[in-house]
Design a protein around this motif. Structure first.
Motif, short mmCIF file in Angstrom:
data_model
loop_
_atom_site.label_atom_id
_atom_site.label_comp_id
_atom_site.label_asym_id
_atom_site.label_seq_id
_atom_site.Cartn_x
_atom_site.Cartn_y
_atom_site.Cartn_z
N ALA A 249 -0.78 11.47 5.55
CA ALA A 249 -1.56 10.51 4.78
C ALA A 249 -0.69 9.37 4.26
CB ALA A 249 -2.26 11.21 3.62
N PHE A 250 -1.33 8.36 3.67
CA PHE A 250 -0.67 7.17 3.11
C PHE A 250 -0.13 6.31 4.25
CE2 PHE A 250 2.71 5.00 0.54
CZ PHE A 250 1.89 4.48 -0.44
N ALA A 251 -1.05 5.70 4.96
CA ALA A 251 -0.69 4.93 6.16
C ALA A 251 -0.67 3.43 5.86
CB ALA A 251 -1.68 5.22 7.28
N ASP A 252 0.19 2.72 6.57
CA ASP A 252 0.26 1.26 6.54
C ASP A 252 0.37 0.67 5.13
OD1 ASP A 252 -0.15 1.38 9.33
OD2 ASP A 252 -2.33 1.40 9.04
N PRO A 253 1.25 1.18 4.28
CA PRO A 253 1.36 0.60 2.93
C PRO A 253 1.91 -0.82 2.98
CG PRO A 253 3.14 2.17 3.31
CD PRO A 253 2.21 2.28 4.49
N THR A 254 1.27 -1.70 2.22
CA THR A 254 1.62 -3.12 2.21
C THR A 254 1.59 -3.63 0.78
OG1 THR A 254 0.62 -3.39 4.41
CG2 THR A 254 1.01 -5.39 3.12
N ALA A 255 2.61 -4.41 0.40
CA ALA A 255 2.69 -4.93 -0.96
C ALA A 255 1.58 -5.93 -1.25
CB ALA A 255 4.05 -5.57 -1.19
N GLY A 256 1.25 -6.08 -2.53
CA GLY A 256 0.27 -7.06 -2.96
C GLY A 256 0.89 -8.43 -3.20
N GLU A 257 0.18 -9.27 -3.94
CA GLU A 257 0.58 -10.67 -4.08
C GLU A 257 1.88 -10.86 -4.86
OE1 GLU A 257 -2.35 -12.88 -6.19
OE2 GLU A 257 -2.56 -11.41 -7.81
N ASP A 258 2.27 -9.88 -5.69
CA ASP A 258 3.52 -9.99 -6.45
C ASP A 258 4.61 -9.08 -5.90
OD1 ASP A 258 2.44 -11.86 -8.32
OD2 ASP A 258 1.41 -10.20 -9.32
N GLY A 259 4.42 -8.56 -4.69
CA GLY A 259 5.37 -7.58 -4.18
C GLY A 259 5.16 -6.23 -4.84
N VAL A 260 6.08 -5.30 -4.61
CA VAL A 260 5.95 -3.97 -5.21
C VAL A 260 7.32 -3.35 -5.40
CG1 VAL A 260 5.76 -2.65 -3.03
CG2 VAL A 260 4.64 -1.80 -5.11
N GLU A 261 7.45 -2.59 -6.48
CA GLU A 261 8.58 -1.69 -6.69
C GLU A 261 8.00 -0.29 -6.82
OE1 GLU A 261 12.12 -2.58 -9.27
OE2 GLU A 261 11.26 -0.97 -10.49
N LEU A 262 8.46 0.60 -5.97
CA LEU A 262 7.86 1.92 -5.83
C LEU A 262 8.95 2.99 -5.87
CD1 LEU A 262 5.05 3.33 -4.86
CD2 LEU A 262 6.15 3.36 -2.62
N LEU A 263 8.72 4.05 -6.63
CA LEU A 263 9.57 5.24 -6.58
C LEU A 263 8.87 6.29 -5.74
CD1 LEU A 263 10.80 5.50 -10.28
CD2 LEU A 263 12.16 4.82 -8.30
N LEU A 264 9.58 6.87 -4.78
CA LEU A 264 8.99 7.83 -3.85
C LEU A 264 9.81 9.11 -3.83
CD1 LEU A 264 6.85 8.30 -1.53
CD2 LEU A 264 8.70 7.65 0.04
N TRP A 265 9.17 10.21 -4.19
CA TRP A 265 9.80 11.53 -4.07
C TRP A 265 9.50 12.10 -2.70
CZ3 TRP A 265 13.30 13.96 -6.91
CH2 TRP A 265 13.48 13.57 -8.25
N GLU A 266 10.53 12.57 -2.04
CA GLU A 266 10.44 13.29 -0.77
C GLU A 266 10.75 14.75 -1.07
OE1 GLU A 266 13.26 13.95 3.16
OE2 GLU A 266 13.49 12.12 1.96
N MET A 267 9.76 15.65 -0.85
CA MET A 267 9.93 17.06 -1.21
C MET A 267 9.42 17.94 -0.06
SD MET A 267 8.59 16.75 -5.17
CE MET A 267 7.15 15.77 -4.68
N HIS A 268 10.20 18.91 0.33
CA HIS A 268 9.85 19.72 1.49
C HIS A 268 9.32 21.10 1.14
CE1 HIS A 268 11.33 16.93 4.61
NE2 HIS A 268 12.07 16.48 3.60
N THR A 269 9.41 21.51 -0.11
CA THR A 269 8.82 22.78 -0.56
C THR A 269 8.25 22.58 -1.96
OG1 THR A 269 10.97 23.52 -1.41
CG2 THR A 269 10.34 24.27 0.81
N PRO A 270 7.28 23.41 -2.33
CA PRO A 270 6.69 23.29 -3.67
C PRO A 270 7.49 24.08 -4.71
CG PRO A 270 5.52 24.95 -2.42
CD PRO A 270 6.57 24.38 -1.49
N VAL A 271 7.01 24.01 -5.92
CA VAL A 271 7.58 24.79 -7.01
C VAL A 271 7.59 26.27 -6.63
CG1 VAL A 271 7.14 25.58 -9.37
CG2 VAL A 271 6.99 23.16 -8.82
N ARG A 272 8.66 26.95 -6.96
CA ARG A 272 8.78 28.39 -6.69
C ARG A 272 8.75 29.16 -8.01
NH1 ARG A 272 13.36 26.28 -3.58
NH2 ARG A 272 12.77 26.05 -1.40
N PHE A 273 8.04 30.27 -8.01
CA PHE A 273 7.97 31.12 -9.19
C PHE A 273 8.52 32.50 -8.87
CE2 PHE A 273 4.52 28.03 -9.63
CZ PHE A 273 4.82 27.49 -10.87
N GLY A 274 9.08 33.14 -9.88
CA GLY A 274 9.59 34.50 -9.69
C GLY A 274 10.99 34.55 -9.14
#
Length: 274
Positions: A249-274
């Protein structure tokens, strides 16, 4: 409504063979969350915070984490305001200042001032007590984003890293747990934090793929399609909005009229419990 599936006119029935073929691929999701939807708190005088997940006195059992991310708080400290000494254990705390300056000090001997254009990673390890305040002598509020990540190593000595981020557009790696990456160290081997900056109406550079990605718009705006192809609906996100992304998901992202500053987390596993 019921349907009679018994044999008709003396015919006998034979069991149907299952249809073979490739399993249907589960489609990814791009879950847009507006900044106004966040839980608003005022934990102390002169402090306001908006929380993306369950936090402190706010608990929603359906919204406790995403991937390995435990918290994403938009914070504002008025002049002279701040958090008094408090304790954290086994949490990766990443701070990105939007405006003003945030002074940090802990009982392990670390002291720093985080300003726009710098990123701080605090690994609380086996436990640390720290304070966070609008920097002394400031004439404006300190506005910052603070994110908490679950580590995959526990009980280690506390550590703090501070790094200046290169100016200019593009994709910049801020922090990572992968060996060999040139970035602040995270104590989670399968997670990384990226900064994306592009100018008005520009397409974002190719983004890292992962089962879990969390995008937070710091400034400006962007548009995107929910999923690739003609079935993807168009969406837009403004400063303070976030998108929880799974799969393709999240295809073809394009900045708006003022550009964009974006923080992106890349995570390959979820929270672990126990």
């Amino acid at each position: 409504m019921s349907v009679d599936s018994s044999p008709q006119d003396g015919q006998t029935s034979e069991p149907l063979e299952p249809v073979s073929g490739p399993a249907r691929k589960e489609r990814g999701r791009a879950d847009l969350r507006r900044t106004a939807e966040r839980y608003l708190s005022e934990p102390a005088e002169g402090i306001t915070a908006r929380h993306a997940f369950s936090f402190a006195g706010h608990y929603d059992p359906r919204n406790t984490s995403f991937g390995a991310l435990l918290a994403c708080n938009e914070e504002t400290l008025a002049v002279g305001a701040g958090y008094e000494a408090h304790r954290h254990t086994d949490t990766e705390i990443v701070t990105w200042v939007v405006s003003g300056a945030l002074a940090h000090r802990d009982d392990a001997g670390h002291a720093s001032v985080v300003r726009p254009g710098t990123v701080q990673v605090q690994s609380t390890g086996g436990g640390v007590v720290h304070t966070e305040r609008n920097a002394g002598g400031a004439a404006e509020p300190a506005v910052f984003l603070q994110m908490w990540l679950q580590p995959d190593e526990f009980g280690a000595a506390p550590a703090v890293g501070l790094r200046t981020v290169p100016a200019g557009d593009g994709l910049h790696l801020l922090a990572s747990g992968r060996p060999g990456d040139e970035a602040l160290r995270l104590r989670r081997r399968d997670a990384a934090l990226w900064l994306v900056r592009v100018g008005p109406w520009a397409a974002l550079p190719p983004l890292p793929a992962a089962p879990f990605r969390y995008a937070h718009v710091v400034a400006g705006s962007l548009g995107y399609r929910t999923v690739p192809g003609p079935q993807g609906g168009g969406r837009s996100a403004a400063a303070g909005d976030s998108v929880r992304i799974t799969g393709d998901a999240f295809a073809d992202p394009t900045a708006g009229e003022d550009g964009v500053e974006l923080l992106l987390w890349e995570m390959h596993t979820p929270v672990r419990f126990g």
